[in-house]
Motif scaffolding. Structure first.
Motif, PDB file in Angstrom:
ATOM      1  N   SER A   4      12.207   5.799  -9.861  1.00  0.00           N
ATOM      2  CA  SER A   4      12.704   7.166  -9.985  1.00  0.00           C
ATOM      3  C   SER A   4      11.690   8.176  -9.450  1.00  0.00           C
ATOM      4  CB  SER A   4      13.002   7.465 -11.456  1.00  0.00           C
ATOM      5  OG  SER A   4      13.480   8.771 -11.598  1.00  0.00           O
ATOM      6  N   GLY A   5      12.187   9.093  -8.626  1.00  0.00           N
ATOM      7  CA  GLY A   5      11.335  10.140  -8.085  1.00  0.00           C
ATOM      8  C   GLY A   5      10.478   9.702  -6.928  1.00  0.00           C
ATOM      9  N   GLY A   6      10.663   8.461  -6.477  1.00  0.00           N
ATOM     10  CA  GLY A   6       9.891   7.982  -5.332  1.00  0.00           C
ATOM     11  C   GLY A   6      10.356   8.630  -4.034  1.00  0.00           C
ATOM     12  N   ARG A   7       9.602   8.375  -2.975  1.00  0.00           N
ATOM     13  CA  ARG A   7       9.959   8.949  -1.674  1.00  0.00           C
ATOM     14  C   ARG A   7       9.584   7.964  -0.583  1.00  0.00           C
ATOM     15  NH1 ARG A   7       5.013   9.962  -0.076  1.00  0.00           N
ATOM     16  NH2 ARG A   7       3.451  10.666  -1.539  1.00  0.00           N
ATOM     17  N   TRP A   8      10.224   8.131   0.563  1.00  0.00           N
ATOM     18  CA  TRP A   8       9.921   7.274   1.698  1.00  0.00           C
ATOM     19  C   TRP A   8       8.470   7.467   2.128  1.00  0.00           C
ATOM     20  CZ3 TRP A   8      13.011   3.502   2.038  1.00  0.00           C
ATOM     21  CH2 TRP A   8      14.371   3.652   1.731  1.00  0.00           C
ATOM     22  N   HIS A   9       7.872   6.378   2.598  1.00  0.00           N
ATOM     23  CA  HIS A   9       6.471   6.341   3.034  1.00  0.00           C
ATOM     24  C   HIS A   9       5.496   6.449   1.858  1.00  0.00           C
ATOM     25  CE1 HIS A   9       7.917   6.284   7.089  1.00  0.00           C
ATOM     26  NE2 HIS A   9       8.568   7.402   6.891  1.00  0.00           N
ATOM     27  N   ASP A  10       5.988   6.200   0.652  1.00  0.00           N
ATOM     28  CA  ASP A  10       5.125   5.842  -0.469  1.00  0.00           C
ATOM     29  C   ASP A  10       5.106   4.318  -0.460  1.00  0.00           C
ATOM     30  OD1 ASP A  10       3.942   6.306  -3.374  1.00  0.00           O
ATOM     31  OD2 ASP A  10       5.478   4.741  -3.520  1.00  0.00           O
ATOM     32  N   ALA A  11       3.920   3.702  -0.526  1.00  0.00           N
ATOM     33  CA  ALA A  11       3.809   2.267  -0.304  1.00  0.00           C
ATOM     34  C   ALA A  11       4.658   1.438  -1.270  1.00  0.00           C
ATOM     35  CB  ALA A  11       2.344   1.842  -0.379  1.00  0.00           C
TER      36      ALA A  11
END
Length: 199
Positions: free
Chosen positions: A151-158
């Motif tokens: 939840s709350g993650g985003r693209w280009h976070d490993a």
């Protein structure tokens, strides 16, 4: 060994960005595990110490700042955690070149075999115009599932990208009914149609 009997560990690195006269270095690593038998398992994420400043272009992509790396361990210090997740697993990445290159920091690590979800998706859906991880997850309806896992993650976070690679692999295996097939089915996908369509 069949695909259904395997344990998969996805890995993703984010980097400081290439700059004139210096080699690119990793600044974040994410790992996530999954198996058809046991489902989704452990996850791990860490920023990584870097002597190289993060380039403006790289920061624009992943949002990681030099100050985020303060106190972060060097990649070599993470050997126990990396070995715990990757040893004995089929290693998964979307466009595996960068991940394989950065893992050379551990000489003779023996991790693998490798499954590349970029090549798999090109083989499975050769006529798609975009095989980026984000486009595939959106097109396959995996975005809500990914959000529920991180939840709350985003693209280009490993870690987010590692989880996305695993969800895409899970979808490919289910969609094409591959669980009973040999692992080699995933290791050497046939991308001939994709290449022919791009001539």
């Amino acid at each position: 060994m069949t695909i259904g009997d395997c344990r998969f560990a996805a890995i993703d690195f984010e980097s400081a960005g290439a700059a004139r006269g210096r080699t690119d270095v990793p600044v974040q690593v994410g790992l996530a595990t999954w198996s058809p038998a046991a489902g989704h398992g452990e996850r791990f994420m860490s920023y990584l110490a870097s002597d190289a400043p993060i380039t403006w272009s790289a920061r624009k992509v992943h949002g990681i700042r030099d100050e985020d790396l303060h106190g972060a361990p060097p990649l070599l210090a993470l050997w126990p955690q990396m070995k715990k997740h990757l040893a004995g697993a089929v290693v998964v990445a979307h466009g595996k070149g960068t991940e394989k290159r950065f893992l050379r920091a551990f000489p003779g690590h023996g991790f693998g075999p490798w499954v590349d979800t970029l090549l798999l998706s090109r083989a499975a859906w050769p006529d798609l115009p975009d095989h980026s991880l984000s486009a595939l997850c959106e097109g396959c309806g995996l975005a809500p599932v990914l959000e529920s896992h991180h939840s709350g993650g985003r693209w280009h976070d490993a870690l987010y990208d590692a989880l996305a690679s695993l969800l895409l692999l899970e979808h490919l295996i289910a969609h094409h009914d591959l669980a009973g097939r040999p692992l080699d089915t995933l290791l050497r996908p046939d991308t001939a149609t994709w290449h022919r369509l791009r001539r």
